[in-house]
Design an enzyme around this catalytic site. Structure first.
Site, PDB file in Angstrom:
ATOM      1  N   ASP A  30      94.156 -21.490 -26.502  1.00 49.95           N
ATOM      2  CA  ASP A  30      94.048 -22.560 -25.513  1.00 49.95           C
ATOM      3  C   ASP A  30      95.294 -23.448 -25.607  1.00 49.95           C
ATOM      4  O   ASP A  30      95.765 -23.780 -26.692  1.00 49.95           O
ATOM      5  CB  ASP A  30      92.781 -23.389 -25.770  1.00 49.95           C
ATOM      6  CG  ASP A  30      92.412 -24.265 -24.580  1.00 49.95           C
ATOM      7  OD1 ASP A  30      91.375 -23.982 -23.956  1.00 49.95           O
ATOM      8  OD2 ASP A  30      93.164 -25.223 -24.285  1.00 49.95           O
ATOM      9  N   HIS A  99      85.300 -17.853 -18.882  1.00 50.86           N
ATOM     10  CA  HIS A  99      85.931 -17.825 -20.209  1.00 50.86           C
ATOM     11  C   HIS A  99      84.981 -18.363 -21.262  1.00 50.86           C
ATOM     12  O   HIS A  99      84.196 -19.268 -20.999  1.00 50.86           O
ATOM     13  CB  HIS A  99      87.251 -18.599 -20.222  1.00 50.86           C
ATOM     14  CG  HIS A  99      87.181 -19.970 -19.631  1.00 50.86           C
ATOM     15  ND1 HIS A  99      87.203 -20.183 -18.269  1.00 50.86           N
ATOM     16  CD2 HIS A  99      87.075 -21.188 -20.207  1.00 50.86           C
ATOM     17  CE1 HIS A  99      87.119 -21.489 -18.035  1.00 50.86           C
ATOM     18  NE2 HIS A  99      87.034 -22.119 -19.202  1.00 50.86           N
ATOM     19  N   HIS A 101      85.041 -20.259 -24.794  1.00 53.12           N
ATOM     20  CA  HIS A 101      85.834 -21.004 -25.771  1.00 53.12           C
ATOM     21  C   HIS A 101      85.316 -20.674 -27.170  1.00 53.12           C
ATOM     22  O   HIS A 101      84.102 -20.651 -27.392  1.00 53.12           O
ATOM     23  CB  HIS A 101      85.635 -22.514 -25.605  1.00 53.12           C
ATOM     24  CG  HIS A 101      86.149 -23.102 -24.339  1.00 53.12           C
ATOM     25  ND1 HIS A 101      87.327 -23.806 -24.277  1.00 53.12           N
ATOM     26  CD2 HIS A 101      85.630 -23.133 -23.082  1.00 53.12           C
ATOM     27  CE1 HIS A 101      87.509 -24.251 -23.034  1.00 53.12           C
ATOM     28  NE2 HIS A 101      86.499 -23.856 -22.291  1.00 53.12           N
TER      29      HIS A 101
END
Ligand code: 5GP
Ligand code: ZN
Length: 107
Positions: A30, A99, A101
């Site tokens: 990220d 997505h 995380h």
């Protein structure tokens, strides 16, 4: 998807710090980490969010979760970590390509 940021990352039109890639999955750090380790797992298929999931995605989503754990351990998160999937406008999703995380601190 032409105007999708994460599709462009998959296509390497936009650079990212790649962690893992195969025919179905792309994993990268990220850009704005919330912890010592913070990476994102995305499907290569453009799926906007969890709201779009159907039965055909069961194997893919299972594969992503197993890979999430493997990569978390490889990045030193052996005592645990957080996973988060923001879904849709009301779920705080900002990039509309599904997505997962994975984030946490070592030690
Ligand atoms: P969301 O709020 O949609 O669940 O999270 C999107 C995540 O993508 C955020 O944590 C944000 O830091 C990350 N992100 C946004 N743009 C980029 C980018 O261009 N490259 C990378 N590596 N991460 C990004
Ligand atoms: Zn996309």
């Amino acid at each position: 998807m032409e105007n999708c940021l994460f599709c462009k990352i998959i296509d390497k039109q936009i650079p990212s710090k790649l962690i893992y890639e195969d025919a179905d999955i792309f994993v990268f750090h990220d850009i704005n980490p919330a912890a010592e380790v913070h990476f994102l797992l995305i499907p290569k298929e453009h799926i906007e969010s969890m709201l779009e999931l159907t039965d055909k995605h069961q194997e893919l989503m299972g594969k992503m979760m197993v890979k999430a754990n493997k990569l978390a351990i490889e990045h030193g998160l052996t005592k645990g970590y957080k996973t988060q999937v923001n879904t849709g406008k009301n779920g705080g999703q900002e990039v509309f390509h599904l997505h997962i995380h994975v984030f946490g601190n070592r030690g």
